[in-house]
Design a protein around this motif. Structure first.
Motif: not given
Ligand code: SF4
Ligand SMILES: Nc1nc2c(c(=O)[nH]1)N[C@H]1C(S)=C(S)[C@@H](COP(=O)(O)OP(=O)(O)OC[C@H]3O[C@@H](n4cnc5c(=O)[nH]c(N)nc54)[C@H](O)[C@@H]3O)O[C@H]1N2
Ligand SMILES: Nc1nc2c(c(=O)[nH]1)N[C@H]1C(S)=C(S)[C@@H](COP(=O)(O)OP(=O)(O)OC[C@H]3O[C@@H](n4cnc5c(=O)[nH]c(N)nc54)[C@H](O)[C@@H]3O)O[C@H]1N2
Ligand SMILES: [Mo]
Length: 822
Positions: A55, A60-62, A87, A216, A57-58, A89-90
């Motif tokens: 991801c 964190s790179k989930c 979360c 986050a 979107a922040c 956002r993706p």
């Molecule tokens: S916390 Fe949400 S926005 Fe941030 S990388 Fe993970 S999934 Fe994406």
């Protein structure tokens, strides 16, 4: 595997056309979905095709999968990934991809800066003109007059781009993010940015989150749920209740800016009640180190001995021994030492810490923090007896006094000996991820194997704030005052200064004064209106990327496959291409140093350059870890990750030294002392704003949750999911005669700025405090059209900030104090 050899451009072909309606029924632009029909599972397998991405979107790179079932596209978590969360956002990423407000073409300013009047121009025109202007600035003022600012996106590449140009000024977001916590980690633990140490979420027994909401980084929430199933307790200390507080978590509402007083009071209780880990403190910290009345440590030199070791009092031999070599270093020694220049009164660092903490007995801390004394005592006892771990902070730029907060947090962990133990505050296994370039005093080594000449100038921010990672305010000063030298051009990559930085007025003045402002973004953020040239970038689904995994204690690399092309009508290009083209068009010889030639002026050729760079990173990692490049590449492309090394506990500081001056955990910071700062944490009233005095004056605190970020704010979902009113406690609302939904005026007590906003009456915020989301409200770009007018509602909390920046650390204060007028 044969499909790895297929050119990715061939994989990403435009396919099915689907009209999309968001979950909330808002009409979106007709979206043409790319059919990235490249199966990740074996050829011929039925069912959807799972393509690993991470991801974007922040930061964190989930780990996620982009799924193409043939007639639908969606995003789901990648459960085996080292960071397996997801979360909201993706979930909205495909909506973001086809967002009607996406920047579509290069823009050239035609009105005044700030007006938001542009004309669309060809890539060649915009790039040539911007490059010519960059060259003009460099020729007139030197290359250091060109500066970059960024968040996570392109943060790996920008040092190389800037080094090619010859400027040191890549000045990121850290001054309003983690400067204070990173400086604390550096001086206490010899560690770096937020991921360098972290609680062992999956195995902890008691977690104290101070001003941290965990929305986050979803992988951490997943890991923490394991610990909670096993009975772990979680306490959040926050003036507002974050989402996490809706579960069995205990919420401790605190007066903003008083965290250090709470922590020192907990330290007081733990020391007073003898709940600390004596052996850990003696062996692995500088707690037994003897300190002279001038604050400097006692050394062998002071005693007229050979060597310069720091000294402790050894209770076993009754004499002074070098730190680290005494059989039984005393923790609470105090006495007079004979030196060639007379008698000196010394105390241990531990004793000095105890004296400092004694300034904050629970009754006193209760008055400061608003947390009852018996609760402080209970929290301290629970923390010590349940082997607690206190989270070491991420977004830390709140009240201007956070360096002390985060030092006290780290010391609290050390007091109970819970460092690098299973379930404790642990050091991440380093992934040995290469840098794009390593900037040395006499040369710059690049990942391309070529060296560049050294930089002639120093960074304008670290000249002023030596313990900062970045401090953007110093860049504004350099623009406005031309000191320490003029900065004339600013390139803004994937970050939004008006919502990121304090002191909006100063930002506007600096924007007016710059000779050139270039923005590379995907959306019409406020600063776009202040830019001379705006370049539309790819969003994360449209590019492949490799990175180290930030939020796992294991050493791991993660990879995100490119899964979509930009939608029709969006002529976006890779930010790296845009940056390299600016360099090449201004200084072809400099670009050529890393093999970037005019061949790549044709964007279709750029993928070859990207592949080459990816290959260099793989080469480096494969050598550093002794794994085959093919194994690494296959795992990255097909699984989205490669775990290089599992976490091994109890290594630092037990078996290997820390990179602090003593090599130990420094509860008494010699690095802080060197910079003229207090070597021990203390509480000071928040310098970032005047204290509220009148009954209608409130602290305004801010933060995020999983629906809130700079670009998620633009989604139609955000219209309904993100509260754009300020939160007010029911007791305050009743006192002021404010009802839920009423519109009030907020006036900055320190800067007089006034704006209207609605009020959400909720007991999720402490009396005397208002809460507003960061990034969500108060957008001003002229390019935001009527359908997205909700972005203009609410306030941008930065409007009310004083613009305080802490000396040495460079952290800014994003909290403020506002007056409420009906
Ligand atoms: S916390 Fe949400 S926005 Fe941030 S990388 Fe993970 S999934 Fe994406
Ligand atoms: N959803 C979402 N996730 C993100 C981001 C995003 O924009 N949106 N951004 C990413 C980034 S860049 C970062 S740094 C991390 C940040 O992640 P976190 O550090 O968890 O930051 P916030 O979510 O802002 O939470 C900060 C909390 O501090 C509280 N607070 C404010 N003032 C005080 C105070 O004086 N004392 C105490 N004790 N608490 C206070 C706020 O109410 C808020 O709940 O999140 C990352 N992930
Ligand atoms: N009051 C207050 N102030 C804060 C915070 C707070 O909680 N409260 N948080 C602080 C923190 S922790 C941080 S890190 C900063 C963050 O401040 P920012 O760095 O501004 O935050 P982001 O949400 O990461 O901003 C993302 C920017 O990148 C753009 N973008 C998104 N995806 C892409 C892409 O793929 N390519 C390009 N080129 N652009 C893209 C978005 O449109 C937006 O302009 O704000 C800080 N300021
Ligand atoms: Mo951040």
């Amino acid at each position: 595997m044969s499909y790895l050899k297929i050119n990715r451009r061939e994989l990403v072909k435009l396919g099915v056309t689907i009209g999309v309606v968001s979950a909330l029924g808002a009409p979106l632009a007709k979206i043409v979905l790319s059919q990235t029909a490249q199966p990740v599972q074996k050829a011929g397998a039925a069912g959807p095709k799972y393509i690993p991405i991470y991801c974007g979107a922040c930061g964190s790179k989930c780990g996620l999968y982009f799924v193409n079932s043939g007639d639908a596209m969606y995003i789901v978590p990648n459960p085996s990934h080292p960071q397996p969360g997801m979360c909201a956002r993706p979930a909205a990423a495909i909506q973001m991809w086809g967002h009607p407000l996406r920047l579509r073409k290069p823009l050239k300013r035609v009105g005044q800066r700030g007006e938001g009047k542009f004309q669309e121009v060809d890539w060649d025109i915009a790039l040539n003109e911007a490059a010519a202007k960059l060259k003009e600035v460099a020729d007139k003022y030197g290359p250091q007059a060109i500066a970059f600012t960024r968040h996570d996106h392109m943060s790996w590449h920008l040092p190389l781009i800037a080094s090619l140009i010859g400027t040191p000024n890549v000045i990121g977001h850290e001054g309003t993010c983690h400067d204070a916590s990173t400086a604390a980690r550096q001086v206490v633990l010899g560690a770096g940015g937020p991921p360098a140490v972290d609680p062992d979420y999956a195995n902890l027994n008691y977690l104290l989150l101070i001003g941290r909401n965990l929305d986050a980084a979803m992988g951490l929430v997943r890991a923490l749920s394991k610990a909670r199933e096993a009975g772990a307790k979680v306490v959040v200390v926050d003036p507002r209740a974050p989402n996490l507080a809706f579960s069995s978590v205990e919420w401790v509402p605190i007066t903003p800016g008083t965290d250090a007083a709470l922590l020192l009071s907990m330290i007081y209780v733990i020391i007073n009640e003898g709940l600390y880990d004596v052996q850990f403190l003696k062996r692995y910290t500088n707690a037994p180190m003897l300190v002279k009345p001038d604050g400097q440590p006692l050394t062998q030199k002071d005693l007229g001995q050979e060597g310069s070791a720091y000294l402790v009092f050894d209770a076993a031999s009754g004499g002074f021994k070098p730190l680290g070599s005494a059989a039984d270093p005393a923790l609470d020694y105090e006495g007079d030492v004979d030196t060639p220049s007379g008698s000196v009164h010394v105390k241990t660092a531990f004793k000095l810490l105890a004296e400092r903490a004694a300034k904050y007995p629970p009754e006193k801390a209760a008055q400061i923090t608003g947390i009852p004394a018996d609760e402080i005592i209970r929290l301290a006892r629970e923390f010590a007896t349940r082997r607690g771990v206190a989270e070491d902070g991420w977004y830390a730029a709140k009240n201007g006094n956070e360096f002390d907060v985060y030092r006290a947090i780290l010391i609290l962990n050390a007091l109970v000996g819970n460092i690098d133990k299973r379930g404790g505050l642990c050091f991440q296994e380093p992934a040995k991820f290469p840098n794009s370039c390593t900037i040395g005093a006499d040369k710059i080594d690049t990942i391309f194997g070529v060296s560049l000449p050294p930089l002639k100038a120093k960074r304008v921010d670290t000249m002023k704030y030596p313990l900062a990672v970045s401090s953007f305010d110093a860049l504004l000063d350099a623009v406005l005052t031309e000191k320490p030298y003029p900065v004339k051009a600013l390139i803004i990559v994937g970050t939004a200064p008006f919502h990121r930085d304090v002191n909006t007025q100063k930002l506007k003045e600096a924007f007016k004064k710059l000779d050139l402002v270039v923005t590379i973004d995907i959306l019409p953020q406020d600063h776009v209106d202040w830019s001379d040239y705006v370049f539309p970038d790819l969003m994360f689904l449209e590019r492949s990327e490799i990175s180290s995994a930030p939020w796992t204690l294991d050493a791991a690399v993660v990879y995100s496959n490119k899964v979509l092309d930009p939608p029709p009508g969006v002529d976006a290009r890779h930010a790296l291409w845009i940056l390299l083209e600016l360099v090449r068009r201004a200084w072809p010889d400099k670009a050529a140093l890393i093999g970037y030639t005019d061949r790549y002026a044709d964007y279709a050729q750029f993928e070859a350059f990207e592949e080459q760079l990816f290959g260099k990173v793989l080469d480096y990692l494969s050598k550093a870890w002794n794994v085959s490049k093919e194994e690494l590449e296959t795992s990255l492309r097909t699984k989205g990750y490669y775990v290089l090394k599992r976490k091994t506990y109890e290594v630092r500081p037990y078996k290997s030294k820390l990179s602090t001056p003593t090599g130990l955990v420094e509860i008494y910071s010699l690095a802080a002392l060197k910079y003229g700062l207090d070597p021990l944490p203390d509480w000071t009233p928040p310098p970032a704003y005047s204290q509220p005095k009148a009954p209608n004056e409130f602290y305004l605190v801010t933060g995020k949750d999983q629906n809130v970020s700079g670009h998620f704010a633009f989604t139609y979902d955000s219209k309904y999911l993100t509260e754009r009113c300020v939160w007010m406690n029911p007791a305050d609302a009743e006192r002021l005669g404010v009802r839920d939904g009423d519109v009030v005026t907020l006036e900055g007590v320190d800067n007089g700025f006034a704006a209207r906003t609605c009020v959400k009456v909720t007991n999720r915020v402490r009396p005397g405090v208002l809460f507003a989301y960061a990034f969500a409200g108060g957008h001003t770009s002229a390019l935001v059209d009527g359908q997205y007018d909700f972005l203009r509602t609410g306030v941008n909390p930065q409007w009310f900030t004083k613009g305080y920046v802490a000396p040495v650390i460079g952290t800014a204060g994003t909290n403020s104090v506002v007056r409420v007028r009906l």
